[in-house]
Write a protein that holds these residues in place. Structure first.
Motif, mmCIF file in Angstrom:
data_model
loop_
_atom_site.group_PDB
_atom_site.id
_atom_site.type_symbol
_atom_site.label_atom_id
_atom_site.label_comp_id
_atom_site.label_asym_id
_atom_site.label_seq_id
_atom_site.Cartn_x
_atom_site.Cartn_y
_atom_site.Cartn_z
ATOM 1 N N LYS A 1 0.828 -1.209 0.000
ATOM 2 C CA LYS A 1 0.000 0.000 0.000
ATOM 3 C C LYS A 1 0.862 1.259 0.000
ATOM 4 O O LYS A 1 0.545 2.240 -0.665
ATOM 5 N N THR A 2 1.964 1.231 0.741
ATOM 6 C CA THR A 2 2.871 2.377 0.781
ATOM 7 C C THR A 2 3.485 2.627 -0.590
ATOM 8 O O THR A 2 3.566 3.765 -1.041
ATOM 9 N N LEU A 3 3.903 1.575 -1.279
ATOM 10 C CA LEU A 3 4.484 1.726 -2.617
ATOM 11 C C LEU A 3 3.469 2.294 -3.601
ATOM 12 O O LEU A 3 3.808 3.124 -4.444
ATOM 13 N N GLU A 4 2.224 1.868 -3.505
ATOM 14 C CA GLU A 4 1.179 2.404 -4.381
ATOM 15 C C GLU A 4 0.954 3.890 -4.110
ATOM 16 O O GLU A 4 0.799 4.679 -5.037
ATOM 17 N N ARG A 5 0.936 4.274 -2.831
ATOM 18 C CA ARG A 5 0.714 5.675 -2.462
ATOM 19 C C ARG A 5 1.862 6.558 -2.960
ATOM 20 O O ARG A 5 1.653 7.656 -3.444
ATOM 21 N N ILE A 6 3.088 6.061 -2.877
ATOM 22 C CA ILE A 6 4.244 6.830 -3.339
ATOM 23 C C ILE A 6 4.213 6.997 -4.856
ATOM 24 O O ILE A 6 4.507 8.066 -5.384
ATOM 25 N N ALA A 7 3.833 5.962 -5.562
ATOM 26 C CA ALA A 7 3.801 6.034 -7.027
ATOM 27 C C ALA A 7 2.782 7.056 -7.507
ATOM 28 O O ALA A 7 2.989 7.716 -8.525
ATOM 29 N N LYS A 8 1.701 7.242 -6.774
ATOM 30 C CA LYS A 8 0.658 8.175 -7.186
ATOM 31 C C LYS A 8 1.008 9.622 -6.875
ATOM 32 O O LYS A 8 0.588 10.526 -7.583
ATOM 33 N N GLY A 9 1.746 9.883 -5.800
ATOM 34 C CA GLY A 9 1.930 11.251 -5.340
ATOM 35 C C GLY A 9 3.277 11.859 -5.637
ATOM 36 O O GLY A 9 3.897 12.440 -4.763
ATOM 37 N N ASN A 10 3.757 11.777 -6.854
ATOM 38 C CA ASN A 10 5.074 12.304 -7.178
ATOM 39 C C ASN A 10 4.958 13.346 -8.280
ATOM 40 O O ASN A 10 4.991 13.033 -9.452
ATOM 41 N N ASP A 11 4.845 14.646 -7.895
ATOM 42 C CA ASP A 11 4.704 15.693 -8.896
ATOM 43 C C ASP A 11 6.001 16.465 -9.144
ATOM 44 O O ASP A 11 6.033 17.356 -9.975
ATOM 45 N N GLY A 12 7.060 16.162 -8.426
ATOM 46 C CA GLY A 12 8.351 16.796 -8.675
ATOM 47 C C GLY A 12 8.585 18.104 -7.950
ATOM 48 O O GLY A 12 9.628 18.723 -8.139
ATOM 49 N N TYR A 13 7.638 18.559 -7.131
ATOM 50 C CA TYR A 13 7.823 19.822 -6.414
ATOM 51 C C TYR A 13 7.732 19.570 -4.923
ATOM 52 O O TYR A 13 6.816 18.898 -4.493
ATOM 53 N N PRO A 14 8.609 20.081 -4.152
ATOM 54 C CA PRO A 14 9.823 20.803 -4.524
ATOM 55 C C PRO A 14 10.940 19.817 -4.876
ATOM 56 O O PRO A 14 10.914 18.676 -4.436
ATOM 57 N N PRO A 15 11.919 20.278 -5.653
ATOM 58 C CA PRO A 15 13.041 19.393 -5.980
ATOM 59 C C PRO A 15 13.843 19.074 -4.720
ATOM 60 O O PRO A 15 13.857 19.852 -3.771
ATOM 61 N N TYR A 16 14.496 17.916 -4.733
ATOM 62 C CA TYR A 16 15.252 17.498 -3.550
ATOM 63 C C TYR A 16 16.476 16.690 -3.948
ATOM 64 O O TYR A 16 16.556 16.157 -5.053
ATOM 65 N N ASN A 17 17.410 16.616 -3.024
ATOM 66 C CA ASN A 17 18.602 15.771 -3.142
ATOM 67 C C ASN A 17 18.618 14.814 -1.963
ATOM 68 O O ASN A 17 18.142 15.150 -0.876
ATOM 69 N N ILE A 18 19.205 13.635 -2.163
ATOM 70 C CA ILE A 18 19.474 12.706 -1.068
ATOM 71 C C ILE A 18 20.955 12.372 -1.160
ATOM 72 O O ILE A 18 21.438 11.976 -2.221
ATOM 73 N N GLU A 19 21.655 12.567 -0.056
ATOM 74 C CA GLU A 19 23.095 12.308 -0.057
ATOM 75 C C GLU A 19 23.506 11.528 1.177
ATOM 76 O O GLU A 19 22.842 11.575 2.209
ATOM 77 N N ARG A 20 24.597 10.806 1.052
ATOM 78 C CA ARG A 20 25.190 10.098 2.188
ATOM 79 C C ARG A 20 26.210 11.031 2.820
ATOM 80 O O ARG A 20 27.059 11.588 2.131
ATOM 81 N N VAL A 21 26.112 11.213 4.126
ATOM 82 C CA VAL A 21 27.049 12.058 4.858
ATOM 83 C C VAL A 21 27.989 11.127 5.598
ATOM 84 O O VAL A 21 27.582 10.423 6.522
ATOM 85 N N ARG A 22 29.239 11.121 5.164
ATOM 86 C CA ARG A 22 30.240 10.241 5.785
ATOM 87 C C ARG A 22 30.791 10.897 7.031
ATOM 88 O O ARG A 22 31.117 12.077 7.043
ATOM 89 N N ARG A 23 30.898 10.124 8.086
ATOM 90 C CA ARG A 23 31.433 10.612 9.353
ATOM 91 C C ARG A 23 32.918 10.274 9.446
ATOM 92 O O ARG A 23 33.412 9.376 8.783
ATOM 93 N N ASP A 24 33.580 10.993 10.304
ATOM 94 C CA ASP A 24 35.003 10.749 10.573
ATOM 95 C C ASP A 24 35.133 9.374 11.225
ATOM 96 O O ASP A 24 34.389 9.032 12.136
ATOM 97 N N ASP A 25 36.090 8.572 10.758
ATOM 98 C CA ASP A 25 36.275 7.225 11.301
ATOM 99 C C ASP A 25 36.597 7.226 12.787
ATOM 100 O O ASP A 25 36.297 6.271 13.491
ATOM 101 N N THR A 26 37.206 8.292 13.279
ATOM 102 C CA THR A 26 37.605 8.327 14.690
ATOM 103 C C THR A 26 36.437 8.683 15.610
ATOM 104 O O THR A 26 36.515 8.440 16.812
#
Length: 143
Positions: free
Chosen positions: A20-45
């Motif tokens: 149901k969640t996948l169906e809801r996501i597929a329906k509600g994607n109009d592209g606004y507002p634009p977004y980025n998803i990034e991985r934030v690497r932490r210091d190993d120490t």
């Protein structure tokens, strides 16, 4: 006519909510507002795990216009600008439009912080190390 989905397999038990969640996501994607998803690497120490950062372009929205919530396994970001009737526009190219963005979070993901800076809303997500549990199931012998 019966609809057949990958989740109808007898080996996938209890995945109805995910379908149901996948169906809801597929329906509600109009592209606004634009977004980025990034991985934030932490210091190993530092010993802290890597995190994810979702950054949305929300120029024109103030902190009071934005709402960041989690509900079950979803991150929901809403924006609503209030119209002020005191302006007399000669040209209006920047619309005061509302939005709602939803992101499905994996099990155990948590929002660590949300920050608004220079028209960008950044939401940081972390996933603490899961506790590994092994549970022994006793087998009863029928008499």
């Amino acid at each position: 006519m019966t609809r057949i989905t990958p989740f109808t397999s007898p080996l996938l038990l209890g995945f109805d909510a995910m379908e149901k969640t996948l169906e809801r996501i597929a329906k509600g994607n109009d592209g606004y507002p634009p977004y980025n998803i990034e991985r934030v690497r932490r210091d190993d120490t530092s010993g802290e795990p890597d995190s994810l950062r979702i950054t949305l372009a929300v120029a024109g929205f103030s902190e009071d216009d934005l709402d960041v919530t989690t509900e079950e396994n979803q991150l929901i970001i809403r924006g609503r600008q209030t119209e002020t009737g005191e302006r007399d526009y000669l040209h209006r190219g920047i619309a005061a439009r509302q939005f709602q963005r939803m992101f499905v979070l994996a099990e155990g993901m948590q929002v660590s912080k949300a920050q608004l800076k220079n028209g960008l809303l950044s939401v940081d997500l972390i996933r603490p190390e899961p506790v590994r549990m092994v549970k022994k199931i006793n087998i009863l012998v029928a008499e």
